[in-house]
Design a protein around this motif. Structure first.
Motif, PDB file in Angstrom:
ATOM      1  N   CYS A 102      60.042  12.754 -97.692  1.00  0.00           N
ATOM      2  CA  CYS A 102      59.149  12.216 -96.659  1.00  0.00           C
ATOM      3  C   CYS A 102      57.683  12.337 -97.084  1.00  0.00           C
ATOM      4  O   CYS A 102      56.965  13.219 -96.638  1.00  0.00           O
ATOM      5  CB  CYS A 102      59.396  12.949 -95.347  1.00  0.00           C
ATOM      6  N   VAL A 103      57.248  11.430 -97.948  1.00  0.00           N
ATOM      7  CA  VAL A 103      55.856  11.417 -98.397  1.00  0.00           C
ATOM      8  C   VAL A 103      55.107  10.335 -97.629  1.00  0.00           C
ATOM      9  O   VAL A 103      55.473   9.162 -97.692  1.00  0.00           O
ATOM     10  CB  VAL A 103      55.762  11.160 -99.917  1.00  0.00           C
ATOM     11  N   ASN A 104      54.115  10.752 -96.883  1.00  0.00           N
ATOM     12  CA  ASN A 104      53.279   9.831 -96.103  1.00  0.00           C
ATOM     13  C   ASN A 104      54.100   8.912 -95.200  1.00  0.00           C
ATOM     14  O   ASN A 104      53.752   7.749 -95.019  1.00  0.00           O
ATOM     15  CB  ASN A 104      52.382   8.998 -97.023  1.00  0.00           C
ATOM     16  N   ALA A 105      55.207   9.420 -94.673  1.00  0.00           N
ATOM     17  CA  ALA A 105      56.077   8.584 -93.841  1.00  0.00           C
ATOM     18  C   ALA A 105      56.564   9.310 -92.594  1.00  0.00           C
ATOM     19  O   ALA A 105      57.580   8.942 -92.024  1.00  0.00           O
ATOM     20  CB  ALA A 105      57.253   8.091 -94.669  1.00  0.00           C
ATOM     21  N   ILE A 120      69.224  18.219 -91.218  1.00  0.00           N
ATOM     22  CA  ILE A 120      68.293  17.352 -91.935  1.00  0.00           C
ATOM     23  C   ILE A 120      67.293  18.252 -92.637  1.00  0.00           C
ATOM     24  O   ILE A 120      66.516  18.945 -91.992  1.00  0.00           O
ATOM     25  CB  ILE A 120      67.566  16.386 -90.986  1.00  0.00           C
ATOM     26  N   GLY A 121      67.359  18.251 -93.955  1.00  0.00           N
ATOM     27  CA  GLY A 121      66.394  19.010 -94.753  1.00  0.00           C
ATOM     28  C   GLY A 121      65.311  18.057 -95.225  1.00  0.00           C
ATOM     29  O   GLY A 121      65.593  16.919 -95.584  1.00  0.00           O
ATOM     30  N   MET A 122      64.088  18.533 -95.195  1.00  0.00           N
ATOM     31  CA  MET A 122      62.990  17.671 -95.628  1.00  0.00           C
ATOM     32  C   MET A 122      62.327  18.295 -96.846  1.00  0.00           C
ATOM     33  O   MET A 122      62.134  19.507 -96.905  1.00  0.00           O
ATOM     34  CB  MET A 122      61.994  17.489 -94.499  1.00  0.00           C
ATOM     35  N   HIS A 123      61.982  17.446 -97.817  1.00  0.00           N
ATOM     36  CA  HIS A 123      61.222  17.927 -98.964  1.00  0.00           C
ATOM     37  C   HIS A 123      60.107  16.932 -99.255  1.00  0.00           C
ATOM     38  O   HIS A 123      60.136  15.794 -98.804  1.00  0.00           O
ATOM     39  CB  HIS A 123      62.115  18.156-100.177  1.00  0.00           C
ATOM     40  N   SER A 124      59.112  17.386 -99.937  1.00  0.00           N
ATOM     41  CA  SER A 124      57.915  16.588-100.243  1.00  0.00           C
ATOM     42  C   SER A 124      57.254  16.074 -98.967  1.00  0.00           C
ATOM     43  O   SER A 124      56.672  15.000 -98.957  1.00  0.00           O
ATOM     44  CB  SER A 124      58.267  15.426-101.178  1.00  0.00           C
ATOM     45  N   PHE A 125      57.349  16.844 -97.910  1.00  0.00           N
ATOM     46  CA  PHE A 125      56.751  16.452 -96.639  1.00  0.00           C
ATOM     47  C   PHE A 125      55.238  16.604 -96.739  1.00  0.00           C
ATOM     48  O   PHE A 125      54.733  17.665 -97.076  1.00  0.00           O
ATOM     49  CB  PHE A 125      57.299  17.336 -95.508  1.00  0.00           C
ATOM     50  N   THR A 126      54.513  15.529 -96.459  1.00  0.00           N
ATOM     51  CA  THR A 126      53.060  15.558 -96.584  1.00  0.00           C
ATOM     52  C   THR A 126      52.353  15.529 -95.244  1.00  0.00           C
ATOM     53  O   THR A 126      51.144  15.328 -95.184  1.00  0.00           O
ATOM     54  CB  THR A 126      52.580  14.358 -97.423  1.00  0.00           C
TER      55      THR A 126
END
Length: 134
Positions: free
Chosen positions: A31-34, A74-80
């Motif tokens: 989830c990068v910029n989303a 739900i695992g999130m990575h690269s969360f910005t």
């Protein structure tokens, strides 16, 4: 253009979440910029699950239907996102799993609080298990 590509990406993401929910599989979301799009899809799924419960399900049963609309984890990575966005996600999670007030069948109902009940057992009713006298 970009708008069409974004709509397609949201559709594919949604279908992936639906498959994971159907097969009870966890997902990892990059989830990068989303974060806004992520929450939009999540809210849409929840609203549709709520609409499917219209017709008088009890609150606890309705919440089970809502939860089954999502993957079990739900695992999130690269969360910005920012702390505000994290708060938004946590608020959504709270609504899904711990709603104080929910809407079922077009009616708002308060969640019933479990009442403490005293259970009479041989250990707390004053008698002894060995039937001896003091």
């Amino acid at each position: 253009g970009k708008a069409t590509a974004l709509q397609l990406q949201k559709l594919v993401f949604r279908k992936q979440l639906e498959l994971a929910a159907k097969w009870s599989r966890p997902v990892t979301v990059h989830c990068v910029n989303a974060h806004g799009l992520f929450m939009e899809v999540m809210r849409t799924i929840l609203e549709e699950a709520k609409e499917s419960c219209e017709g008088g399900l009890e609150v606890q049963e309705a919440k089970k239907v809502w939860r089954r609309a999502f993957p079990p984890a739900i695992g999130m990575h690269s969360f910005t996102g920012t702390a505000h966005h994290v708060g938004e996600i946590l608020a959504f999670e709270k609504e899904l799993f711990y709603p104080e007030e929910v809407e079922v069948g077009g009616k708002r109902r308060r969640r019933k609080q479990k009442q403490q009940q005293k259970v009479e057992t041989p250990l707390n009713d004053g008698s002894r298990l060995d039937n001896t006298k003091d």
